[in-house]
Design a protein around this motif. Structure first.
Motif, mmCIF file in Angstrom:
data_model
loop_
_atom_site.group_PDB
_atom_site.id
_atom_site.type_symbol
_atom_site.label_atom_id
_atom_site.label_comp_id
_atom_site.label_asym_id
_atom_site.label_seq_id
_atom_site.Cartn_x
_atom_site.Cartn_y
_atom_site.Cartn_z
ATOM 1 N N SER A 13 -41.875 -87.537 19.540
ATOM 2 C CA SER A 13 -43.188 -86.923 19.351
ATOM 3 C C SER A 13 -43.900 -87.529 18.140
ATOM 4 C CB SER A 13 -43.024 -85.413 19.172
ATOM 5 O OG SER A 13 -44.257 -84.810 18.891
ATOM 6 N N TYR A 66 -38.118 -82.285 29.036
ATOM 7 C CA TYR A 66 -38.690 -82.289 27.684
ATOM 8 C C TYR A 66 -39.246 -83.656 27.289
ATOM 9 C CZ TYR A 66 -36.270 -77.813 27.218
ATOM 10 O OH TYR A 66 -35.825 -76.532 27.398
ATOM 11 N N THR A 85 -43.163 -84.216 26.674
ATOM 12 C CA THR A 85 -43.907 -83.450 27.684
ATOM 13 C C THR A 85 -44.398 -82.145 27.057
ATOM 14 O OG1 THR A 85 -41.949 -82.226 28.404
ATOM 15 C CG2 THR A 85 -42.393 -84.338 29.527
ATOM 16 N N ASP A 86 -45.207 -81.410 27.800
ATOM 17 C CA ASP A 86 -45.648 -80.091 27.326
ATOM 18 C C ASP A 86 -44.454 -79.163 27.122
ATOM 19 O OD1 ASP A 86 -48.300 -80.855 27.296
ATOM 20 O OD2 ASP A 86 -48.722 -80.069 29.304
ATOM 21 N N SER A 87 -43.486 -79.218 28.025
ATOM 22 C CA SER A 87 -42.266 -78.413 27.869
ATOM 23 C C SER A 87 -41.517 -78.819 26.607
ATOM 24 C CB SER A 87 -41.339 -78.586 29.073
ATOM 25 O OG SER A 87 -41.938 -78.097 30.234
ATOM 26 N N ARG A 89 -42.923 -80.007 23.892
ATOM 27 C CA ARG A 89 -43.676 -79.439 22.768
ATOM 28 C C ARG A 89 -43.327 -77.968 22.576
ATOM 29 N NH1 ARG A 89 -46.886 -82.835 24.969
ATOM 30 N NH2 ARG A 89 -48.000 -84.460 23.878
ATOM 31 N N ASP A 90 -43.229 -77.233 23.703
ATOM 32 C CA ASP A 90 -42.840 -75.822 23.633
ATOM 33 C C ASP A 90 -41.450 -75.681 23.026
ATOM 34 O OD1 ASP A 90 -45.257 -75.182 24.816
ATOM 35 O OD2 ASP A 90 -44.398 -74.888 26.828
#
Length: 168
Positions: A13, A66, A85-87, A89-90
């Motif tokens: 990230s 992820y 991915t967005d997952s 980031r979560d």
């Protein structure tokens, strides 16, 4: 277990997108040698330091959704590109990372090519030896890469620059 996975997600990230498995391996190894808390064990391999643990963690993170792994065809070979991915980031939002100097180091490394990072990581792998001994090892073990004395000096300068960025 998940803390080590979170560190890998955080690294990718921070870098934005990492193009190449070899590059990812070298970036994490260099970060570890800069004393960032990566736990993966490394051994010397064809392209310098390599961690099977890191390979397995990245595969798991891709399977869990992820990380994105995109396979791109390049001049006769495939390159794998990694991004969060967005997952991911979560997942990362649930695991606090206090590594403020990691991002600038990884972003800088991500701008370098894999060949240079292979040299830098190899130099760091033999960091208990004197510079002339390291150079001899590199010229012997990495003879196919045809590294020059100038490139060796650039690698040492780059390591010094990264250590300053990491505030070591």
């Amino acid at each position: 277990m998940f803390k080590d996975h979170a560190k890998i997600i955080h690294a990718i990230s921070s870098a934005g997108e990492i193009n190449g498995r070899k590059k990812l391996q070298k970036m994490i190894y260099i970060a570890k040698k800069l004393t960032f808390p990566f736990q993966e064990k490394y051994q010397f391999h064809f392209y310098g330091p390599y961690s099977e643990e890191l390979t397995l963690r990245v595969e798991e993170l891709c399977e869990m959704g992820y990380l994105n792994e995109v396979r791109e065809k390049r001049a006769g070979y495939y390159q794998y590109c990694y991004s969060i991915t967005d997952s991911g980031r979560d997942f990362l939002s649930m695991h606090e990372m206090d590594l403020p100097t990691l991002e600038p180091c990884l972003c800088d490394m991500n701008k370098q090519n894999a060949r240079f990072l292979e040299l830098v990581s190899t130099v760091l792998y033999f960091d208990t030896l004197e510079k002339d001994e390291v150079m001899e090892k590199v010229f012997t073990l990495k003879s196919k890469q045809k590294y020059t004395h100038e490139e060796m000096n650039e690698a040492y300068e780059y390591i010094k620059k990264l250590k300053e960025k990491a505030k070591l």
